[in-house]
Design a protein around this motif. Sequence first.
Motif, PDB file in Angstrom:
ATOM      1  N   UNK A 161     -28.441  12.924  14.324  1.00 36.20           N
ATOM      2  CA  UNK A 161     -27.100  12.358  14.140  1.00 36.20           C
ATOM      3  C   UNK A 161     -26.083  13.135  14.957  1.00 36.20           C
ATOM      4  N   UNK A 162     -24.862  12.603  15.022  1.00 37.47           N
ATOM      5  CA  UNK A 162     -23.791  13.264  15.743  1.00 37.47           C
ATOM      6  C   UNK A 162     -23.189  14.413  14.956  1.00 37.47           C
ATOM      7  N   UNK A 163     -22.352  15.184  15.633  1.00 36.65           N
ATOM      8  CA  UNK A 163     -21.782  16.383  15.023  1.00 36.65           C
ATOM      9  C   UNK A 163     -20.676  16.070  14.017  1.00 36.65           C
ATOM     10  N   UNK A 164     -20.072  14.889  14.118  1.00 40.13           N
ATOM     11  CA  UNK A 164     -18.999  14.534  13.190  1.00 40.13           C
ATOM     12  C   UNK A 164     -17.692  15.241  13.498  1.00 40.13           C
ATOM     13  N   UNK A 165     -17.389  15.384  14.780  1.00 35.54           N
ATOM     14  CA  UNK A 165     -16.166  16.079  15.187  1.00 35.54           C
ATOM     15  C   UNK A 165     -15.660  15.505  16.499  1.00 35.54           C
ATOM     16  N   UNK A 166     -14.354  15.602  16.755  1.00 34.16           N
ATOM     17  CA  UNK A 166     -13.839  15.217  18.075  1.00 34.16           C
ATOM     18  C   UNK A 166     -14.534  16.017  19.171  1.00 34.16           C
ATOM     19  N   UNK A 167     -14.591  15.448  20.343  1.00 33.48           N
ATOM     20  CA  UNK A 167     -15.388  16.049  21.408  1.00 33.48           C
ATOM     21  C   UNK A 167     -14.968  17.481  21.728  1.00 33.48           C
ATOM     22  N   UNK A 178     -37.512   0.488  21.265  1.00 30.71           N
ATOM     23  CA  UNK A 178     -36.692   1.687  21.228  1.00 30.71           C
ATOM     24  C   UNK A 178     -35.591   1.495  20.181  1.00 30.71           C
ATOM     25  N   UNK A 179     -35.434   2.476  19.316  1.00 33.13           N
ATOM     26  CA  UNK A 179     -34.417   2.379  18.279  1.00 33.13           C
ATOM     27  C   UNK A 179     -33.122   3.004  18.797  1.00 33.13           C
ATOM     28  N   UNK A 180     -32.159   2.161  19.091  1.00 30.74           N
ATOM     29  CA  UNK A 180     -30.835   2.612  19.495  1.00 30.74           C
ATOM     30  C   UNK A 180     -29.957   2.649  18.235  1.00 30.74           C
ATOM     31  N   UNK A 181     -28.812   2.026  18.278  1.00 26.88           N
ATOM     32  CA  UNK A 181     -27.884   2.032  17.153  1.00 26.88           C
ATOM     33  C   UNK A 181     -26.781   1.029  17.459  1.00 26.88           C
ATOM     34  N   UNK A 182     -26.110   0.567  16.403  1.00 29.20           N
ATOM     35  CA  UNK A 182     -24.900  -0.211  16.664  1.00 29.20           C
ATOM     36  C   UNK A 182     -23.940   0.621  17.508  1.00 29.20           C
ATOM     37  N   UNK A 183     -24.052   1.943  17.365  1.00 32.19           N
ATOM     38  CA  UNK A 183     -23.263   2.839  18.206  1.00 32.19           C
ATOM     39  C   UNK A 183     -23.688   2.837  19.656  1.00 32.19           C
ATOM     40  N   UNK A 219     -17.526   4.752  18.666  1.00 33.79           N
ATOM     41  CA  UNK A 219     -17.141   5.261  17.353  1.00 33.79           C
ATOM     42  C   UNK A 219     -16.552   6.654  17.535  1.00 33.79           C
ATOM     43  N   UNK A 220     -15.521   6.998  16.785  1.00 35.85           N
ATOM     44  CA  UNK A 220     -14.919   8.324  16.937  1.00 35.85           C
ATOM     45  C   UNK A 220     -15.752   9.411  16.267  1.00 35.85           C
ATOM     46  N   UNK A 221     -15.662  10.610  16.794  1.00 42.33           N
ATOM     47  CA  UNK A 221     -16.193  11.837  16.198  1.00 42.33           C
ATOM     48  C   UNK A 221     -17.716  11.987  16.274  1.00 42.33           C
ATOM     49  N   UNK A 222     -18.384  11.083  16.949  1.00 39.70           N
ATOM     50  CA  UNK A 222     -19.829  11.245  17.204  1.00 39.70           C
ATOM     51  C   UNK A 222     -20.124  10.804  18.639  1.00 39.70           C
ATOM     52  N   UNK A 223     -19.294  11.223  19.566  1.00 38.43           N
ATOM     53  CA  UNK A 223     -19.388  10.735  20.942  1.00 38.43           C
ATOM     54  C   UNK A 223     -20.728  11.060  21.579  1.00 38.43           C
ATOM     55  N   UNK A 224     -21.310  12.216  21.268  1.00 39.43           N
ATOM     56  CA  UNK A 224     -22.605  12.578  21.859  1.00 39.43           C
ATOM     57  C   UNK A 224     -23.709  11.649  21.338  1.00 39.43           C
TER      58      UNK A 224
END
Length: 272
Positions: free
Chosen positions: A113-119, A159-164, A169-174
């Motif tokens: 998962x993403x870090x949950x923070x602005x880049x 391949x499993x991507x994501x709606x992302x 989406x904000x805060x999980x840019x990576x």
Amino acid sequence: MTVASTAHPNHNPAPVTIEARRLDGKTIFITGASSGIGAAAARRFVAEGADVVVGARRIDRLESLVDELTSEGGNALAVHLDVTDEASVAKAVQDTVERFGRLDGAVNNAALSGAGAPIVDTDSDYVRQVFDVNLMGVYFSLKYEIPAMLATGGGSIVNVSSVGGIIGMPNISEYIASKWGVIGMTKSVALEYGGAGVRVNAIAPGSTKTDMYDAWLPTPEAQAKVAAYSPMNQIALPDDMARVALFLLSEESRWTNGTVIAADGGQHVGCF
């Protein structure tokens, strides 16, 4: 059971055959299979007649899953797998072929998962780890799955991507960037190997009740807020994604290649 065709007689179509089990005789390899979508896919595929190989780093969970599947009459193999390690991926695919004699399908599902923070507040080392798992892991998987499938006439890869991977989406840019990368890789590789009999597609899950999801949104209030992003106002179950992957692995999708199925309850159409 054979169903009569209503197509124009000049087309001379073959009879339409409805199979009792859609993956009979097929061997399917699944990454990130110790829980969530990967484990649900293993259960669904075995029920549809497949031999499955489940790979992940948590071998204890995989062995428990294999015990469950075999106790129900299925054929399954657990392999320790680190998708960021090319040699580990190569060995897992080799073990699959050695055990079952072929590889017909794969679900490349392992992810962070993403870090949950602005880049500007993200940790660079963690961002690299996200790309290593989510994107390089798919790259390594494709690199070794495709030759194994070509050896027996082709196959299908999901391949499993994501709606992302199709919106921002904000805060999980990576995380978002890695999942967009999965879709780009999917489309490109579908062009490279479709003519040789290997189809490559992607699914883009929305909010799905997995361990990763619970860790990202630990409170009922947070989960309810995210569920409301979908017009269905629900969180999907892992088996909902397994069913979409089943379609893409089966002959029902024989003319589907290089596409992305948004299995997100409509989230991507703009319900934020």
